[in-house]
Design a protein around this motif. Structure first.
Motif, PDB file in Angstrom:
ATOM      1  N   LYS A 187       0.423   5.443   0.568  1.00  0.00           N
ATOM      2  CA  LYS A 187      -0.431   6.559   0.933  1.00  0.00           C
ATOM      3  C   LYS A 187       0.307   7.870   0.629  1.00  0.00           C
ATOM      4  N   VAL A 193      -4.842   6.565   0.467  1.00  0.00           N
ATOM      5  CA  VAL A 193      -4.331   5.470  -0.346  1.00  0.00           C
ATOM      6  C   VAL A 193      -4.411   5.856  -1.820  1.00  0.00           C
ATOM      7  N   GLU A 233       0.840  -1.206   0.000  1.00  0.00           N
ATOM      8  CA  GLU A 233       0.000   0.000   0.000  1.00  0.00           C
ATOM      9  C   GLU A 233       0.871   1.251   0.000  1.00  0.00           C
TER      10      GLU A 233
END
Length: 578
Positions: A504, A509, A502
């Motif tokens: 961010k 995100v 992931e």
């Protein structure tokens, strides 16, 4: 009597046109090779932000040359100004030029306006009259160089035609000028910037192809200049390195042009390392650790690859650019002195990048007393009183002493495996642990950056982040480079793969638009590129989370252009044993 008078006037006119350099001096330079002329060029400067200032958007292509010359805030260049530079200890001056300022190339008209040729000639003559070497190039010039990498072959061919016609005119105009005039093939644009965007279309050349085109352009430059005759037949020529970057230029893919005369070529690179200190902005205001001295010394030594083959080496630009308020950064004098000592040791020519930052073009003197004394004491006149052996011996002793006396900047993490985010903002004013390649140094950062780095103990999931809310202005300007690095990853966990879980940006995100790949440039740090537009082809030794992902892998995983105000970045990844 009339014939005598007219003949005398013709001689005087010729001297005015090409500067006053004695026949004795011309014969002396003509007999030199590239290494010898490098010693004679001494230490120099740039007439920065002047003739390369780009003003054609505002002024068109037929305004008075003064409009372009002063477009970036510099005063009109005068003879007294150039004379003052010589008296300050500069023995060479580089005059960057934006020749397309006064060229209607969009309509396939490659004629350079005579007014621009005449004005550049006037400044060249100021320098020749001041007994300086002069370098004239084709600079950034509005970024037209991106035409070489455009998808359409016709645009690429047009770029080469334009380049050739440009240098035919410049060479023809200067062919009878003194041998103290050196022509330079380009600036920093030969290399990855051949893929620069043109009309919102990016270039498509692979890295190997950019090397091939760079070599082709440099060869065209040499062939074109030599074909115009006069003193151009054996004039010294300066060949722009790949991106004018040391590491990229010493790559075997960069090939110096063939030439019909021997010993008359020099190669140009630039030196702004570390950028966070040497470049614009206020991100790093101090320099001078043992490691930083060693880094400079090691990089300079690498350029001896060329001097060993008989090529001269010119550091066409270097500097520790002052802060925005004009204040010098810490140890600027020591930084310049170490450049001088390396240059003396290896017969290099260092040219200060100056936009009236160091030499005040209005007051006609150096702004800092220490730097003024350094240049005046190390000019060619004073150094010529010493033997070459003495100069080199003094340089070696000074370099060794500087390293010995410098404080250690060791981070204390040399034996640890650390995950972190390498970062540089779009304007290069904000950075984190990226000024020395893949070397992890949490102290190498812009004031106000808060990093969350983690120690890696093996396979597992980890999260790292950068917070820019504490920097000047409260955010970083987008990104020019970002990567996830694991320092000592290759050493301790060979063949592991990084899987990005992931990303961010600004606490949200973001969509990952391509597959990542794991690679190591130095076999020490493991890395995944998050935003690296310089990479156009994936390395053969890249590693993937799953087989068959190579066709989907990219060095750009997110749309970095979306974030003009970058306040924070967070990356969660899994470290996987394969």
């Amino acid at each position: 009597m009339k014939k005598i008078i007219f003949g005398f006037l013709a001689i005087i006119t010729s001297l005015i046109l090409v500067g006053c350099v004695s026949n004795k001096t011309e014969d002396r330079i003509k007999k030199m090779n590239a290494i010898e002329v490098s010693r004679d060029m001494g230490n120099g400067t740039n007439l920065g932000n002047t003739m390369e200032a780009y003003g054609r958007v505002e002024h068109g292509i037929d305004a008075d040359t003064e409009m372009y010359e002063t477009a970036w805030g510099m005063p009109v260049t005068t003879k007294e100004m150039i004379k003052g530079m010589k008296e300050a200890g500069f023995d060479t001056i580089r005059i960057p030029v934006a020749w397309t300022n006064m060229m209607d190339y969009e309509n396939d008209n490659y004629v350079i306006n005579e007014k621009l040729l005449k004005r550049v000639s006037e400044i060249v003559n100021y320098a020749l009259d001041a007994d300086m070497y002069v370098i004239v190039n084709e600079h950034w010039s509005g970024g037209w160089w991106g035409m070489f990498g455009q998808p359409e072959q016709s645009t690429r061919e047009k770029a080469m035609t334009m380049y050739t016609e440009m240098w035919k005119q410049i060479s023809e105009h200067f062919k009878d000028y003194s041998y103290k005039l050196i022509l330079e093939s380009a600036n920093e644009e030969l290399g990855s910037r051949l893929n620069d965007e043109i009309n919102e279309v990016k270039g498509t050349l692979t890295e190997d192809e950019t090397y091939q085109v760079t070599n082709k352009i440099n060869q065209k430059f040499v062939d074109t200049v030599r074909s115009t005759g006069g003193k151009n037949e054996d004039r010294f020529l300066l060949i722009a390195g790949y991106n004018t970057d040391i590491e990229k230029t010493i790559d075997d893919r960069f090939i110096m042009p063939t030439d019909k005369v021997e010993g008359k070529q020099l190669v140009s690179v630039h030196y702004y390392t570390p950028w966070t200190y040497a470049g614009d902005g206020e991100s790093k205001t101090e320099w001078g650790t043992k490691e930083e001295y060693q880094e400079m010394n090691e990089l300079f030594e690498k350029m001896t690859k060329f001097t060993k083959k008989g090529y001269g080496v010119v550091f066409g630009e270097f500097a520790a650019i002052p802060l925005k308020n004009g204040t010098l950064k810490g140890n600027t004098l020591e930084y310049i002195k170490n450049v001088f000592d390396n240059s003396d040791l290896y017969d290099f020519v260092p040219l200060l990048w100056d936009r009236s930052d160091f030499f005040d073009r209005k007051e006609l003197k150096m702004k800092d007393e220490g730097i003024a004394n350094l240049y005046s004491s190390r000019n060619v006149e004073n150094e010529s009183k010493l033997t070459i052996e003495t100069i080199k011996d003094n340089a070696r002793k000074a370099l060794d002493k500087a390293v010995l006396d410098a404080p250690s900047g060791a981070t204390g993490f040399e034996d640890k495996v650390m995950a972190y985010i390498m970062y540089n903002s779009k304007d290069y004013n904000v950075g984190y642990s990226n000024s020395k390649g893949n070397f992890y140094n949490p102290n190498d950062k812009t004031a106000g950056v808060v990093a969350t780095d983690v120690e890696v103990s093996g396979a597992g999931e980890y999260t790292v982040s950068l917070d820019f809310s504490g920097v000047s202005g409260g955010f970083a300007n987008s990104m020019t480079f970002m990567a996830l690095g694991i320092y000592n990853g290759e050493t301790n966990f060979p063949n592991y793969v990084i899987a990005i879980k992931e990303i961010k940006v600004n606490s949200e995100v973001v969509k990952v638009t391509a597959e990542s790949y794991t690679v190591s440039d130095d076999k020490i740090t493991t890395r995944v590129n998050i935003y690296n537009t310089w990479v156009t082809n994936i390395p053969d030794d890249a590693r993937y989370v799953k087989p068959g992902l190579s066709k989907l892998a990219r060095a750009v995983l997110i749309d970095g252009e979306k974030y003009a105000e970058l306040r924070n970045v967070e990356i969660t990844f899994e470290y996987i044993k394969k």
